[in-house]
Design an enzyme around this catalytic site. Structure first.
Site, short mmCIF file in Angstrom:
data_model
loop_
_atom_site.label_atom_id
_atom_site.label_comp_id
_atom_site.label_asym_id
_atom_site.label_seq_id
_atom_site.Cartn_x
_atom_site.Cartn_y
_atom_site.Cartn_z
N ASP A 67 64.45 -79.27 67.39
CA ASP A 67 65.37 -80.00 66.53
C ASP A 67 64.57 -81.10 65.83
OD1 ASP A 67 67.98 -80.87 65.54
OD2 ASP A 67 67.65 -82.60 66.84
N THR A 112 65.40 -84.04 64.19
CA THR A 112 65.71 -85.43 64.49
C THR A 112 65.50 -85.71 65.97
OG1 THR A 112 67.37 -85.41 62.74
CG2 THR A 112 67.46 -87.23 64.32
N ASP A 161 68.07 -83.60 71.30
CA ASP A 161 68.57 -84.84 71.89
C ASP A 161 70.03 -85.12 71.55
OD1 ASP A 161 68.32 -85.42 69.22
OD2 ASP A 161 67.40 -87.40 69.52
#
Length: 804
Positions: free
Chosen positions: A321, A323, A560
């Site tokens: 991911d 970000t 996250d």
């Protein structure tokens, strides 16, 4: 206590507080200290223990009460009865090995427990009119708990307040679509918030909660469900079944056919059975895993399931991911480009939008920092950001009394395809910038088609902070043959530009996930070909992981945020950032507590060390098993005494397997993990064991024809022991490759130790070893040399004929 915990409820509440306070609605202050104490006294506490490891009793029981310790223990007792004690040395070795296993696992437990405390989620509760973050185990019945995006529902309860609260219950029900929760509705523990905020009252705590009932049968810490341990268990099962008929055949042969005394027959039978048991293999696997946990713990990696170390080493595709993984969590507003309206007015709108969401994501937090609210705008209704929607919004009564509804989100979601303003957006995205569109809605916020006919007002340009360690980590994966793929909810062009700056191969050809085919095989082909994917929804991330797994890829997923939870759960290995949402940490097998993406290579390297080294030492152990079975069969067929006493094989096992295996199992190893553990081990162990057993038996037969008299058996045994040692030490020399100084020293030290035994009178007596004459010992050496040549040729042929 955190800054937030010191803040009064009237100043900072859950999602929707600004609107509620403005409307004059009361805020539930939660339980008083006296009410909490009363519930604690009644035992109405969330007392489900947070376990990151097995208990001390479980560790001791798992290491002591094993099938093979039971077998060895029985044989040890038998030897103690018939004597002498020298033939029972194998029993003391098992005691020492078991003790080492317990100590190492207790060290691993200590490390895991410390890390678990660091990574443990702390729910936010209201008590005595203030909010506080407390341990999960301190929540009591009727507590008022606040919820925000990414928060996990830790106990069952009833919604008290809701501000567009959306709960994902997929981990419990399998349904992927979020459920909008309103006051009075139930929430179940184990679910998590994907959007909005609110508060709920705890109605079931402890073992009465839904998730606790599901988890009662499971523990995070486990040493099972891995190819390595499954393969070892399979091998041990076969060995167990071979031992029983072999023991019966040996004892009957020595008693009835050869007429040996009962104690001598028993000693020879035990000598034939003990080396078949690769008892140290299980121990070394546990020790290698445990030390791996300790090493990773020093790097702030919480391994919630031990096989995750092995699993990540087998990964050939890692999905990232953007970000929080490739970029740091924070962002900075680079500029505001107005499309329609006064810039000062639009700055006020952005400030009001930031104030309307008490739990802003990284993008909105950057907007808040750049455009603080002036307090003149009254929020009437808010719509928090959702990964599925790609936008947030709010309705206001402005300072001039005018009502307006505003949306802030992805331009390519809020604008129709082909809109000319998307051209400028694409140009900014191509520079690696993130762009949000501020637009005025013409419909009500709760209208399903609120995004239709919006009036674009401004582009908010955000600059993302790249992780300085990301390029090196991506380069490591490329060098190790692990393909990295970025799955992001952001614009594909922007994600590709960011990945390109970090040096990811294939980043110059990003793919918009909205154009991916829905059929799994077609999707898998697209994913295998691409490297960067934008506008990926949470459900698509899950589908993409499944598509890769259908192509026999071992997939790791890092993330996250709540949009990563489904994919993290379904991936072979889930890796969460310590600063990420509670939901991601709950489903991941590995948590990077220091939020460093650069820690992933360490986890991969640790897994490869464990797998590569255990494969090496397993070959040593199973070579011994094979030659022990062969010798037992040959002895039974020739109707002659078994050539060895238990003490001989204890000495051989210690010098050619036990001590070397311990060092080899913990050594550095960068070999890429490969599948088919049992097949890869047995393809070398079987021919090596057959050669070693045949060489030892040939020496034994020649010695029987050479030596005569009542004392011939000890001389025959000594010659056969010399051949078997030299052959086994050559197997060790092959397995120790590629050579380093310490590996060479290890092999030479084992050879020197055997020479010391042969040259020291009291050790000769203790181990019943004495080489008689010069002819037969040199014959034993010659046979061993021939066996070594055959081993070299066989290993090279097997390597070519059956490549890994």
């Amino acid at each position: 206590m955190t800054e937030r915990a010191r803040t009064d409820v009237e100043q900072s509440g859950p999602g929707g507080e600004p609107a509620r306070r403005a409307a004059g609605e009361p805020v539930n202050p939660g339980l008083t200290a006296a009410e909490v104490a009363e519930r604690v006294a009644r035992g109405e506490v969330n007392d489900v223990p947070v376990r990151s490891s097995r208990s001390v009793a479980e560790i001791v029981r798992a290491n002591v009460f094993t099938r093979f310790n039971a077998i060895i223990g029985v044989l040890f007792v038998i030897i103690l009865v018939v004597g002498p004690i020298q033939d029972g040395l194998f029993g003391f070795v098992i005691v020492a090995n078991t003790g080492i296993g317990i100590v190492q696992e207790l060290r691993a437990k200590k490390t895991l427990d410390k890390l678990a405390v660091i990574g443990e989620a702390r729910p936010t509760v209201r008590r005595d009119g203030a909010i506080d973050e407390i341990p999960t185990s301190a929540v009591v019945l009727d507590d008022v708990l606040e919820l925000g995006p990414g928060d996990k529902v830790i106990v069952d309860g009833e919604v008290l307040e809701s501000d567009s609260l959306e709960i994902d219950e997929s981990l419990l029900t399998g349904e992927a679509d979020p459920v909008v929760k309103k006051p009075g509705e139930q929430v179940m523990s184990g679910s998590f918030v994907v959007a909005g905020g609110g508060a709920f009252t705890a109605t079931k705590v402890g073992r009465q909660a839904y998730a606790a009932q599901l988890a009662e049968e499971a523990s995070r810490f486990t040493l099972v469900h891995s190819e390595l341990r499954t393969g070892i268990s399979q091998i041990l099962k076969y060995v167990t079944w071979m031992m029983i008929p072999t023991a019966i055949g040996l004892i009957l042969s020595h008693l009835l056919t050869l007429g040996l005394p009962g104690d001598e027959a028993i000693r020879r039978m035990v000598a034939g059975i003990v080396p078949m048991i690769p008892e140290g293999l299980v121990l070394l696997t546990s020790v290698a895993f445990a030390i791996g946990v300790i090493r990773l713990g020093h790097k702030k990696c919480l391994v919630q399931e031990l096989p995750a170390i092995e699993g990540l080493a087998r990964v050939d595709v890692v999905c990232l991911d953007k970000t929080g993984t490739l970029t740091e969590g924070g962002m900075d507003v680079q500029g505001l480009r107005t499309l329609d309206g006064d810039e000062d007015y639009l700055r006020q709108v952005l400030g009001a939008l930031g104030e309307s969401d008490p739990r802003p994501n990284a993008s909105l937090q950057a907007v808040i920092e750049a455009y603080p609210a002036d307090g003149g705008w009254r929020c009437v209704q808010s719509l928090p950001f959702s990964s599925a929607r790609k936008y947030s919004g709010a309705s206001f009564n402005g300072p001039d009394g005018e009502s307006s509804t505003w949306l802030l989100g992805a331009p390519d979601v809020l604008l129709p395809a082909g809109d000319q303003r998307l051209t400028e957006t694409d140009a900014l995205n191509a520079q690696g910038l993130r762009v949000l569109l501020l637009a005025r809605a013409t419909r009500e916020l709760d209208d399903p088609e609120v995004t239709r006919d919006v009036r674009p007002a401004a582009l908010v340009v955000l600059e993302q902070r790249l992780r300085p360690d990301a390029p090196d980590t991506l380069r490591y994966f490329e060098e190790q043959g692990v393909r990295a793929k970025v799955l992001s909810g952001d614009n594909a062009v922007s994600v590709g530009a960011v990945a390109g700056k970090l040096g990811l191969p294939g980043a110059d050809d990003p793919v918009d996930a909205r154009a991916l085919p829905g059929e799994r095989d077609a999707m898998a082909a697209e994913i295998e070909a691409g490297a960067v994917f934008g506008r990926v929804t949470p459900q698509q991330k899950r589908d993409m992981v499944a598509a890769l797994q259908a192509r026999r890829h071992t997939v790791a997923m890092t993330g996250d945020g709540v949009n990563d939870v489904l994919a993290l759960k379904d991936a072979d290995i889930g890796v969460a950032m310590g600063s990420g949402s509670e939901a991601t940490r709950a489903v991941a097998q590995i948590v990077l507590l220091n939020n460093s993406f650069a820690a992933l290579p360490s986890v991969v390297a640790e897994g490869r060390r464990v797998i590569g080294n255990i494969t090496r030492v397993a070959t040593l152990f199973l070579t011994k098993t094979v030659y022990s079975v062969l010798l037992a069969i040959l002895v039974a067929c020739w109707q002659i005494p078994y050539p060895y006493l238990p003490r001989h094989l204890t000495l051989l096992s210690t010098l050619t397997i036990g001590v070397p295996a311990f060092f080899l199992a913990l050594a550095p190893n960068k070999e890429r993990a490969r599948p088919h553990f049992v097949r890869r081990v047995m393809r070398y162990a079987i021919p090596s064991g057959l050669i070693a057993g045949a060489a030892a038996f040939a020496t034994y037969l020649l010695a029987r024809s050479y030596y005569t008299g009542p004392d011939a058996l000890p001389a025959e045994t000594s010659a056969a022991t010399l051949t078997l040692f030299l052959t086994a030490i050559w197997v060790l020399a092959i397995i120790a490759r590629p050579y380093t100084w310490w590996r060479i020293a290890l092999v030479l030290a084992m050879g020197l130790a055997f020479l010391i035994v042969l040259a020291t009178p009291w050790l000769q007596t203790f181990f019943a070893l004495r080489l008689v004459g010069t002819t037969m010992p040199w014959v034993a050496v010659a046979i061993a040399v021939l066996a070594a040549v055959l081993l070299e040729l066989t290993w090279r042929w097997v390597g070519r004929r059956f490549p890994a």
